[in-house]
Design a protein around this motif. Structure first.
Motif, PDB file in Angstrom:
ATOM      1  N   HIS A   1      39.098  46.893  39.748  1.00 31.08           N
ATOM      2  CA  HIS A   1      40.549  46.688  39.699  1.00 31.08           C
ATOM      3  C   HIS A   1      41.156  47.234  38.418  1.00 31.08           C
ATOM      4  CE1 HIS A   1      40.557  44.755  43.545  1.00 31.08           C
ATOM      5  NE2 HIS A   1      39.395  44.257  43.176  1.00 31.08           N
TER       6      HIS A   1
ATOM      7  N   CYS B   1      46.788  47.980  46.273  1.00 32.79           N
ATOM      8  CA  CYS B   1      45.502  47.285  46.414  1.00 32.79           C
ATOM      9  C   CYS B   1      45.799  45.847  46.825  1.00 32.79           C
ATOM     10  CB  CYS B   1      44.755  47.318  45.080  1.00 32.79           C
ATOM     11  SG  CYS B   1      43.145  46.479  45.100  1.00 32.79           S
TER      12      CYS B   1
ATOM     13  N   CYS C   1      44.103  50.931  42.073  1.00 34.17           N
ATOM     14  CA  CYS C   1      42.817  50.394  41.611  1.00 34.17           C
ATOM     15  C   CYS C   1      41.684  51.327  42.042  1.00 34.17           C
ATOM     16  CB  CYS C   1      42.563  49.018  42.219  1.00 34.17           C
ATOM     17  SG  CYS C   1      43.679  47.759  41.596  1.00 34.17           S
TER      18      CYS C   1
ATOM     19  N   CYS D   1      44.894  43.285  45.522  1.00 32.45           N
ATOM     20  CA  CYS D   1      45.050  42.414  44.353  1.00 32.45           C
ATOM     21  C   CYS D   1      46.495  42.387  43.864  1.00 32.45           C
ATOM     22  CB  CYS D   1      44.118  42.848  43.234  1.00 32.45           C
ATOM     23  SG  CYS D   1      44.643  44.347  42.371  1.00 32.45           S
TER      24      CYS D   1
HETATM   25 ZN    ZN Z   1      43.076  45.918  42.828  1.00 33.03          ZN
END
Ligand code: ZN
Length: 307
Positions: free
Chosen positions: A157, A173, A180, A175
């Motif tokens: 990440h 991503c 990432c 996240c």
């Molecule tokens: Zn990520």
């Protein structure tokens, strides 16, 4: 004796090993997916059955697809989502009456390879698991380096370094950030990129195979993929300067990947005098469960447990 448990998305495996690293027992069951208490019960049953069969007690380490939060002590970021929000170590300690160690599966992979695998005897080891996603772990002097937030090694990440024009705008991503490394360097990322370039659908292994048999589109996709992978690895080399990088996960089975990455990463790292040692793993899919067992070192085995 030490027991390692690898709690995977579909299978949960237990492995018993002696201090010499020799396997004494291995068992697999389906991972319960509907209830957390079923997971605790399944792990406890695996341990109890193994100990009855071997006639001795052991230390217990568990590899999970997530981490224990350093702040709350509860499991977080596990893709086996029934685990999230629960104190798995404390619950296992109370049913198994002994201290339990838990670590992220990428960390267990790295510990296994640094203990008696592809990087045995080396000091600073960076382990990479590259498959459907990408993760990593760090071992120094045979011990895991987890960090106060237990995110050491989570390079998947970080943003892909030195993005090219056609790599912007960076893709989102899960996240919540963009660009990432995981969105570029994983099996599905390679398949997606190949599809976007060519309109053709192929798995990562297929694309690699086609590239080696002269398919120009596959060759180009692999070239770009390996260049991205190398940029990402070079950023780790600049921070950590590891004695070895060990590759795991499905992508580590691509023939020649380790040697290729070593050569390419040297070109992106900060003026190294020689390529960083990059090796394929020794223990394959067993590295997680072996690393879980090695979470207890010989001198640390809890009191009253037989070696
Ligand atoms: Zn990520």
């Amino acid at each position: 004796m030490r027991l390692g448990i690898d709690l995977g998305g579909t299978k949960t495996e237990i492995l018993a090993i002696g201090d010499d690293g020799r396997e004494r027992l291995r068992e697999r069951v389906a991972t319960p997916v509907h209830s957390y208490s079923d997971v605790v019960t399944a792990i406890a049953a695996l341990v109890q059955t193994a100990e009855e069969r071997l006639g001795t007690r052991g230390s217990v380490g568990v590899a999970i697809p997530g981490t224990l939060s350093a702040r709350t002590g509860l499991v977080k970021n596990a893709n086996s989502t029934v685990l999230n929000g629960h104190p798995l170590d404390r619950d296992l300690e109370s049913v198994l009456s002994r201290p339990i160690r838990i670590a992220n599966d990428a960390n267990c992979f790295t510990l296994s390879e640094a203990t008696d695998g592809a990087a045995a005897g080396l000091n600073v080891v960076f382990g990479i698991i590259a498959g459907t996603g990408i993760g990593g772990g760090i071992c120094v002097g045979g011990r895991l380096l987890e960090g106060p937030h237990r995110i050491a090694g989570e390079w998947g990440h970080n943003p892909l370094p030195a993005p090219r024009d056609d790599e912007l705008p960076a893709p989102p991503c899960y996240c919540g950030r963009r660009g990432c490394i995981e969105t570029w360097v994983s099996g599905p990322a390679l398949a997606r990129d190949f599809n976007r370039r060519t309109g053709r659908s192929s798995s990562a292994a297929d694309i690699h195979h086609k590239a080696t048999t002269g398919d120009p589109e596959a060759k180009e996709a692999m070239e770009v993929f390996l260049d991205r992978f190398a940029r990402a690895v070079a950023s780790v080399i600049n921070v950590l300067d590891p004695d070895a990088v060990v590759l795991g996960g499905g992508l580590s089975n691509l023939p020649g990947l380790a040697e290729d990455l070593a050569r390419r990463a040297q070109a992106y790292a900060f003026m190294p005098e020689a390529p960083t040692l990059i090796r394929k793993n020794t223990f394959g899919d067993s590295s997680g469960v072996r690393g879980a067992a090695w979470l207890w070192r010989p001198e640390e085995l809890p009191f009253a447990l037989t070696r």
